[in-house]
Design an enzyme around this catalytic site. Sequence first.
Site, short mmCIF file in Angstrom:
data_model
loop_
_atom_site.label_atom_id
_atom_site.label_comp_id
_atom_site.label_asym_id
_atom_site.label_seq_id
_atom_site.Cartn_x
_atom_site.Cartn_y
_atom_site.Cartn_z
N LYS A 180 0.70 -1.23 -0.09
CA LYS A 180 -0.24 -0.21 -0.26
C LYS A 180 1.21 1.28 0.10
O LYS A 180 1.66 1.59 1.27
CB LYS A 180 -1.18 -0.02 1.30
CG LYS A 180 -1.79 -1.41 0.96
CD LYS A 180 -2.91 -1.12 2.69
CE LYS A 180 -3.95 -2.02 2.28
NZ LYS A 180 -5.59 -2.08 3.37
N GLY A 201 8.02 -1.16 12.13
CA GLY A 201 7.58 0.07 12.44
C GLY A 201 8.31 1.39 12.57
O GLY A 201 9.03 2.02 11.27
#
Length: 393
Positions: free
Chosen positions: A198, A374
């Site tokens: 994405k 992350g």
Amino acid sequence: MSLNKLKDADLKNKKVILRVDFNVPLKDGKVTDNTRIVKALPTIKYILEQEGTSLIIMTHLGRPKGEKKPEFSLAPVAKEFEKLIGRKVIMAKDVLGSEVEKQVKDLKEGEILLLENVRYYNEETKNDEKFAKKLASYATFYVNDAFGTAHRAHASTEGVSHFLPSSAGLLIEKEVKFMEPLLTNPERPFVAIIGGSKVSSKIGVLESLLNTCDTIVIGGGMAYTFEKVLGKEIGNSLFESDYVETAKSFLDKAKTKNVEVIIPLDHVCAKEFSSEATAIYDPEANIPANLIGMDIGPKTIKKIVEVVKKAKSIVWNGPMGVFEFDEFSKGTEAVARAVSECDGTTVVGGGDSVAAVNKFNLADKIDHVSTGGGASLEFLEGKVLPGIKALEK
């Protein structure tokens, strides 16, 4: 960034509390990938080599959301850790309480106590001051070596540092050593290879990399949104209509900053998203209406390999296609091999990229394989990571 370093600290006769990232995958009560435990061993061994030290270790596992759920117990992790460290590991049944306090008090030189999952308490993720102070009371020195959670301001990753003298562990030091120059002063040419599904999850890092990169390669599912912006047909491929303007803005900025952006030139497609699907090569940039883009094709691979060969610095985050399916793993494998053969400094970050270099047995040929998905992304975005900020001088 100037960190308090472990080897500069006086640990003699100290009771050290260490935050690690032992959030490892389990199946049938056994650890299926011990990479994160292995990466923490140099710090653990160094601490225990210091005269008179004992060690309390804290970590989380999964997301128990403040409940003491047996499936999130660290008991299986303790067994694997004990095997890897080659010495006894005392497993606490909890994080707080009189029994834990007694185990802490009775801890002798050279002994290791592993606390139960810190996320059994909501106070951990809320960075509750009393909870952090209680954890700090167990020790006389704090070390954080959990890069994978350094982007979270939790009690065990940030809060404890307010109550004890603190330092970074060897792993966090290494992460910063390799990541920081990519943000400030990379050797050129600097090439970033950014993949994944994405645009929405990677646009922050793409925007940040425009400030330092010479070339940005965009692959994976998110590439099709950029292709759509460029007027290409993408068939039934992944497409984020909400991010068309964002993608267009990024390409415009890249042109202004004279940063080369490489978008797939050809594709390996399928009629359905399935591991059983037959690979269909499409030599054109446009994908037919009935097909889904699943991987980059040989023309794109050739272009990426040429750029990678000349690079002096490379960061790779995100696969080029659906590499979990063998039929559609060739693009990711080719990029992984090119990166592993590059003479420049190579950094791989992000769970899927790390899984890819491990799948193709190339991890030992990469200069630095980051343990933080992350966290590595946020670091590359130039964001302040609370767990690292707390360890600065």
